[in-house]
Write an enzyme that holds these catalytic residues in place. Structure first.
Site, mmCIF file in Angstrom:
data_model
loop_
_atom_site.group_PDB
_atom_site.id
_atom_site.type_symbol
_atom_site.label_atom_id
_atom_site.label_comp_id
_atom_site.label_asym_id
_atom_site.label_seq_id
_atom_site.Cartn_x
_atom_site.Cartn_y
_atom_site.Cartn_z
ATOM 1 N N CYS A 50 0.817 -1.216 0.000
ATOM 2 C CA CYS A 50 0.000 0.000 0.000
ATOM 3 C C CYS A 50 0.852 1.267 0.000
ATOM 4 O O CYS A 50 0.473 2.281 -0.583
ATOM 5 C CB CYS A 50 -0.907 0.016 1.224
ATOM 6 N N ARG A 52 4.313 1.483 -0.789
ATOM 7 C CA ARG A 52 5.517 1.561 -1.622
ATOM 8 C C ARG A 52 5.504 0.532 -2.742
ATOM 9 O O ARG A 52 4.786 -0.473 -2.676
ATOM 10 C CB ARG A 52 6.765 1.352 -0.765
#
Length: 412
Positions: A50, A52
């Site tokens: 979420c 990276r």
């Protein structure tokens, strides 16, 4: 040989930009072989979460293309628009980043546990696609081992939290009363289950959506209700909070579907997915307050936490030194294996007369020879690798040359 990575994360890119470079498992399965096929790349691993997306490669020093350009080409977007969102690292800087990342020092919520599993799973997935090599295998395994050691020995003050814990904390500080409210969690994956369990324990009446074709076999957190995913809009207007956390490439809630429902009370919607699960335009509808994962983070660090971070980094430094010892001498592994094989042959030759005279059947003699050879190989290998870890690289190479000559002379 070089270790390089390029990444995009929450520190430089908002959720809309991160969505562009988010890869599903299916997309990674298509992209990784294409990356591995590039001239000069020996192995690759991709981490996509979420917060990276990172591409890791082991490659020749002089590869003629940019990893950033390669990613933009895969996503069919112009590098001129998105290049500034990326951060590239190589060599020791890259290694240090991965070790710190794996134990949660790079996470939005410091010390969170999920990243260890995400790094481990990234390596496992790349291995399934046959795109890793020995350098990335060892690097990622040792980073995960180091992260587990930090988790065991250092108490990071806010460890074991996740974005849902932080969301509850932020909402509580804003005066929102969690207990007694009705909530629907869309998604029954790892994040969905964590959100449902956490909110239920906080006092909410939680219902979890499940897909119809899985409804008979999917477990949901205890004390939570279940509803078929297709029935979610029927329950929607009866809820005080909606949490969506799926891996779907499409919206789970659209503005059109929500606009058709009759909402007469204040509702909070939490979108914990990347790419987004909830249409951002829903936030414009009356009585709805929409949040995404970028709305929840921690900025303040206590003195004790800062001290613990330094303890964690010291552990990581020690573990990274182990990796560097392996990395700098990896070209010696074939020679180590050769010396071990020669030593086992030498032992077998010296023991064959004794074994031949033992009062046992020929099959047992052969089994004994194999067992002795296997045991000898393990002991010799352990000694050689221990030697490599306790003397300088230069001295270790000299020792290997001496041993290699010793067996070469014995054969002549």
């Amino acid at each position: 040989m070089s270790i390089q990575m390029i990444g995009i994360d929450h520190s430089k890119a908002n959720i809309d930009v991160r969505c562009i470079f988010s890869f599903t498992k299916k997309q990674m399965a298509e992209a990784l072989p294409k990356i591995k096929a590039q001239k000069g790349i020996h192995g690759c691993v991709m981490i996509s979460t979420c917060n990276r997306m990172e591409l890791w490669v082991s490659c020749e020093e002089d590869i003629s293309f940019s990893l950033c350009e390669l990613l933009c080409e895969l996503r069919e977007v112009p590098v001129a628009l998105y290049g500034d969102y990326f951060t590239g690292r190589k060599g020791k800087e890259a290694v240090s980043h991965l070790f710190e990342l794996s134990c949660g020092l790079k996470s939005r919520i410091l010390g969170e546990d999920q990243i260890i599993t995400q790094v481990k799973d990234a390596l496992a997935f790349a291995r399934e696609q046959y795109v890793t090599d020995s350098v990335l295998e060892v690097l990622f395994r040792m980073a995960v081992t180091a992260a587990k050691k930090v988790k065991t020995e250092v108490a990071l003050a806010i460890a074991n939290q996740s974005v849902i814990h932080q969301a509850i904390q932020v909402l509580s500080e804003m005066g929102y009363q969690i207990e007694g409210k009705k909530c629907m969690v869309i998604g029954n994956g790892a994040m969905g289950k964590l959100a449902a369990s956490t909110l239920q324990q906080a006092g909410m009446d939680v219902t979890v959506t499940v897909r119809q074709y899985r409804s008979g076999i999917v477990d949901i957190p205890r004390e939570c209700r279940r509803i078929d995913y297709g029935e979610r809009m029927r329950l929607f207007p009866k809820c005080d909070m909606i949490v969506s956390a799926t891996a779907s490439p499409n919206y789970t809630l659209t503005k059109e579907s929500v606009a058709q429902t009759k909402i007469e009370h204040e509702m909070i919607l939490l979108d914990l997915a990347v790419p987004r699960d909830i249409d951002p335009l829903i936030g414009e509808i009356d009585h709805i307050q929409l949040y995404d994962i970028d709305d929840f983070h921690i900025d303040v660090q206590s003195e004790q936490l800062k001290e613990n971070i330094q303890k964690a980094k010291k552990i990581l430094d020690e573990q990274m030194e182990e990796f560097y010892k392996w990395y700098e001498c990896r070209d010696m592994i074939p020679k180590i294996q050769e010396i071990r094989e020669k030593a086992v042959e030498d032992l077998s030759w010296r023991m064959q007369k004794i074994i031949r005279e033992l009062p046992m059947q020929s099959e047992k003699r052969e089994e004994l020879r194999e067992q002795m050879g296997s045991a000898a190989g393990k002991v010799i290998g352990k000694l050689l690798f221990a030697l490599r870890g306790n003397i300088s690289q230069e001295n270790f190479r000299e020792c290997m040359e001496v041993l290699s000559k010793l067996y070469a002379e014995s054969e002549s």
